[in-house]
Motif scaffolding. Sequence first.
Motif, PDB file in Angstrom:
ATOM      1  N   ALA A  91       0.683  -1.573   0.191  1.00 34.51           N
ATOM      2  CA  ALA A  91       0.328   0.093   0.220  1.00 34.51           C
ATOM      3  C   ALA A  91       0.543   1.166   0.079  1.00 34.51           C
ATOM      4  O   ALA A  91       0.714   2.224  -0.530  1.00 34.51           O
ATOM      5  CB  ALA A  91      -0.955  -0.066   1.521  1.00 34.51           C
ATOM      6  N   ILE A  92       1.766   1.062   0.502  1.00 36.91           N
ATOM      7  CA  ILE A  92       2.166   2.487   0.989  1.00 36.91           C
ATOM      8  C   ILE A  92       3.480   2.514  -0.509  1.00 36.91           C
ATOM      9  O   ILE A  92       3.555   3.552  -1.028  1.00 36.91           O
ATOM     10  CB  ILE A  92       3.909   2.474   2.158  1.00 36.91           C
ATOM     11  N   ARG A  93       3.466   1.575  -1.157  1.00 35.37           N
ATOM     12  CA  ARG A  93       4.393   1.709  -2.364  1.00 35.37           C
ATOM     13  C   ARG A  93       3.667   2.340  -3.857  1.00 35.37           C
ATOM     14  O   ARG A  93       3.674   3.000  -4.517  1.00 35.37           O
ATOM     15  CB  ARG A  93       5.079   0.787  -3.181  1.00 35.37           C
ATOM     16  N   ASN A  94       2.583   1.990  -3.617  1.00 35.79           N
ATOM     17  CA  ASN A  94       1.205   2.392  -4.348  1.00 35.79           C
ATOM     18  C   ASN A  94       0.715   3.953  -3.880  1.00 35.79           C
ATOM     19  O   ASN A  94       0.914   4.101  -5.118  1.00 35.79           O
ATOM     20  CB  ASN A  94       0.084   1.431  -3.901  1.00 35.79           C
ATOM     21  N   PHE A  95       0.819   4.156  -3.095  1.00 39.30           N
ATOM     22  CA  PHE A  95       0.846   5.751  -3.020  1.00 39.30           C
ATOM     23  C   PHE A  95       1.948   6.593  -3.077  1.00 39.30           C
ATOM     24  O   PHE A  95       1.753   7.722  -3.741  1.00 39.30           O
ATOM     25  CB  PHE A  95       0.754   5.926  -1.299  1.00 39.30           C
ATOM     26  N   VAL A 116      11.277   0.635   2.545  1.00 36.43           N
ATOM     27  CA  VAL A 116      10.058   1.416   2.043  1.00 36.43           C
ATOM     28  C   VAL A 116       9.485   2.743   2.475  1.00 36.43           C
ATOM     29  O   VAL A 116       9.910   3.715   1.570  1.00 36.43           O
ATOM     30  CB  VAL A 116       8.325   0.903   2.480  1.00 36.43           C
ATOM     31  N   LEU A 117      10.486   2.687   3.447  1.00 38.06           N
ATOM     32  CA  LEU A 117      10.172   4.058   4.537  1.00 38.06           C
ATOM     33  C   LEU A 117      11.304   4.302   3.597  1.00 38.06           C
ATOM     34  O   LEU A 117      11.428   6.179   3.164  1.00 38.06           O
ATOM     35  CB  LEU A 117      10.736   4.666   5.742  1.00 38.06           C
ATOM     36  N   LYS A 118      12.549   4.235   3.471  1.00 38.67           N
ATOM     37  CA  LYS A 118      13.370   5.255   2.329  1.00 38.67           C
ATOM     38  C   LYS A 118      13.090   5.070   1.143  1.00 38.67           C
ATOM     39  O   LYS A 118      13.343   6.253   0.710  1.00 38.67           O
ATOM     40  CB  LYS A 118      14.787   4.188   2.244  1.00 38.67           C
ATOM     41  N   GLU A 119      12.570   4.432  -0.037  1.00 38.42           N
ATOM     42  CA  GLU A 119      11.232   4.954  -0.225  1.00 38.42           C
ATOM     43  C   GLU A 119      10.802   6.128  -0.819  1.00 38.42           C
ATOM     44  O   GLU A 119      10.793   6.664  -2.018  1.00 38.42           O
ATOM     45  CB  GLU A 119      10.926   3.261  -1.202  1.00 38.42           C
ATOM     46  N   ALA A 120       9.908   6.477   0.024  1.00 38.95           N
ATOM     47  CA  ALA A 120       9.105   7.484   0.349  1.00 38.95           C
ATOM     48  C   ALA A 120       9.943   8.621   0.411  1.00 38.95           C
ATOM     49  O   ALA A 120       9.829  10.313   0.079  1.00 38.95           O
ATOM     50  CB  ALA A 120       8.074   7.324   1.909  1.00 38.95           C
ATOM     51  N   ARG A 121      10.797   8.532   1.525  1.00 40.42           N
ATOM     52  CA  ARG A 121      11.741   9.521   2.196  1.00 40.42           C
ATOM     53  C   ARG A 121      12.219  10.112   0.275  1.00 40.42           C
ATOM     54  O   ARG A 121      12.661  11.360  -0.219  1.00 40.42           O
ATOM     55  CB  ARG A 121      13.382   9.456   2.172  1.00 40.42           C
ATOM     56  N   VAL A 127       5.757  11.330   5.940  1.00 37.86           N
ATOM     57  CA  VAL A 127       5.495   9.635   6.518  1.00 37.86           C
ATOM     58  C   VAL A 127       5.655  10.217   8.195  1.00 37.86           C
ATOM     59  O   VAL A 127       6.327  10.730   8.835  1.00 37.86           O
ATOM     60  CB  VAL A 127       6.677   9.304   6.503  1.00 37.86           C
ATOM     61  N   ILE A 128       4.322  10.453   8.356  1.00 35.00           N
ATOM     62  CA  ILE A 128       3.320  10.233   9.942  1.00 35.00           C
ATOM     63  C   ILE A 128       3.462   8.926  10.333  1.00 35.00           C
ATOM     64  O   ILE A 128       2.505   8.073   9.793  1.00 35.00           O
ATOM     65  CB  ILE A 128       1.823  10.811   9.471  1.00 35.00           C
ATOM     66  N   LYS A 139      15.625   7.744  12.393  1.00 35.75           N
ATOM     67  CA  LYS A 139      13.933   8.792  12.589  1.00 35.75           C
ATOM     68  C   LYS A 139      14.294   9.469  11.726  1.00 35.75           C
ATOM     69  O   LYS A 139      13.196  10.431  11.834  1.00 35.75           O
ATOM     70  CB  LYS A 139      14.885   9.456  13.211  1.00 35.75           C
ATOM     71  N   THR A 140      14.764  10.394  10.328  1.00 36.89           N
ATOM     72  CA  THR A 140      14.687  10.829   9.286  1.00 36.89           C
ATOM     73  C   THR A 140      13.914  10.212   8.261  1.00 36.89           C
ATOM     74  O   THR A 140      13.158  10.475   7.536  1.00 36.89           O
ATOM     75  CB  THR A 140      16.109  11.101   8.858  1.00 36.89           C
ATOM     76  N   LEU A 141      13.402   9.108   8.848  1.00 37.84           N
ATOM     77  CA  LEU A 141      12.760   8.107   7.793  1.00 37.84           C
ATOM     78  C   LEU A 141      11.006   8.533   7.916  1.00 37.84           C
ATOM     79  O   LEU A 141      10.475   8.217   6.816  1.00 37.84           O
ATOM     80  CB  LEU A 141      12.771   6.424   8.333  1.00 37.84           C
ATOM     81  N   TYR A 142      10.589   9.320   8.692  1.00 39.08           N
ATOM     82  CA  TYR A 142       9.361   9.821   9.201  1.00 39.08           C
ATOM     83  C   TYR A 142       9.141  10.988   9.977  1.00 39.08           C
ATOM     84  O   TYR A 142       9.965  11.206  10.702  1.00 39.08           O
ATOM     85  CB  TYR A 142       8.378   8.616  10.412  1.00 39.08           C
TER      86      TYR A 142
END
Length: 333
Positions: A91-95, A116-121, A127-128, A139-142
């Motif tokens: 779901a996160i990757r879809n977002f 996956v959080l690195k991909e969002a960054r 990210v929250i 801690k920089t991933l969110y």
Amino acid sequence: MRGTKRFRLARPIAAALGAVLLVGGLAACGNSDTGGDGGDDGKLVLGFSQVGAESGWRTANTTSVKEAAAAAGIELKFDDAQQKQENQIKAIRNFIQQKVDVIAFSPVVESGWDTVLKEARDADIPVILTDRAVDSADKTLYKTFLGSDFVKEGRLSGVWLIEHKKDATGDVNIVELQGTTGSAPANDRKKGFAEAIAADPKLKIVASQSGDFTRAGGKQVMEQFLKANPKIDVLFAHNDDMGLGALEAITAAGKVPGKDITIITIDAVRDGMQALADGKFNFIAECSPLLGPQLMDLAKKVHAGETVPPRIETEETTFTQEQAKEALPNRKY
């Protein structure tokens, strides 16, 4: 000559048509990338991945998020992970692919999120974390965590039990219904409770097993506890739903819940509060699911680039039987 004249007249028409098509093409490219500018209608777009619908608490949490998004004018892309981490990662990757403005999610378990959080960054999407934390060292991933202090909830439960059983003679046998294995609330509530009851050596946990935060799981595991342990004095359930399931098993075994077995739970959803008011539960530590309004406020702030605290805790309390009776008429969940 006529052919030449028609050719010369056609050139400015073709040029004008080409310019229109070029402008249209540029506009279309601009509309296809709404990552930093909201949806097609200019709304902030929030992608939210929920753990599932395993309990009354979770249902109330989902309702709060959906209602708050509508009230705040935020476009919500909602996903139910059905308690599976692989579904949340998908779901996160879809977002990320949809280029939402902000991603929020309540992690099924604590570990395994860094990739996956690195991909969002990398996609520049903040990210929250809501309700549950992750154990990442980075801690920089969110941007922030919004939720409860689960260790405190477990500790408050243990402190109440120490006072409640201070005059008891002999060992006090406790069984524990844990939440989903590896999840933050299960890990932290167990830790807080154990730390608190360590102050009284007669309080002993004789069995501890996951009921996966569900009523069915609570009933099934409590049945096993009752068969394996002839003397159970206390049940500590990590949420109301497992406690409610355990009530059925305790009653079926010919015991009186709340009297023969002291029952402590966490959450304070309406069904749990009713059980407490009826004397079937003895104590509940609150964990509020109504995080929606705070989440929408945070989404707007992080999208605007504002600095927010790394951790924001919700205000919560505890309930005894009389307090539950007083609170029930105005309970929102």
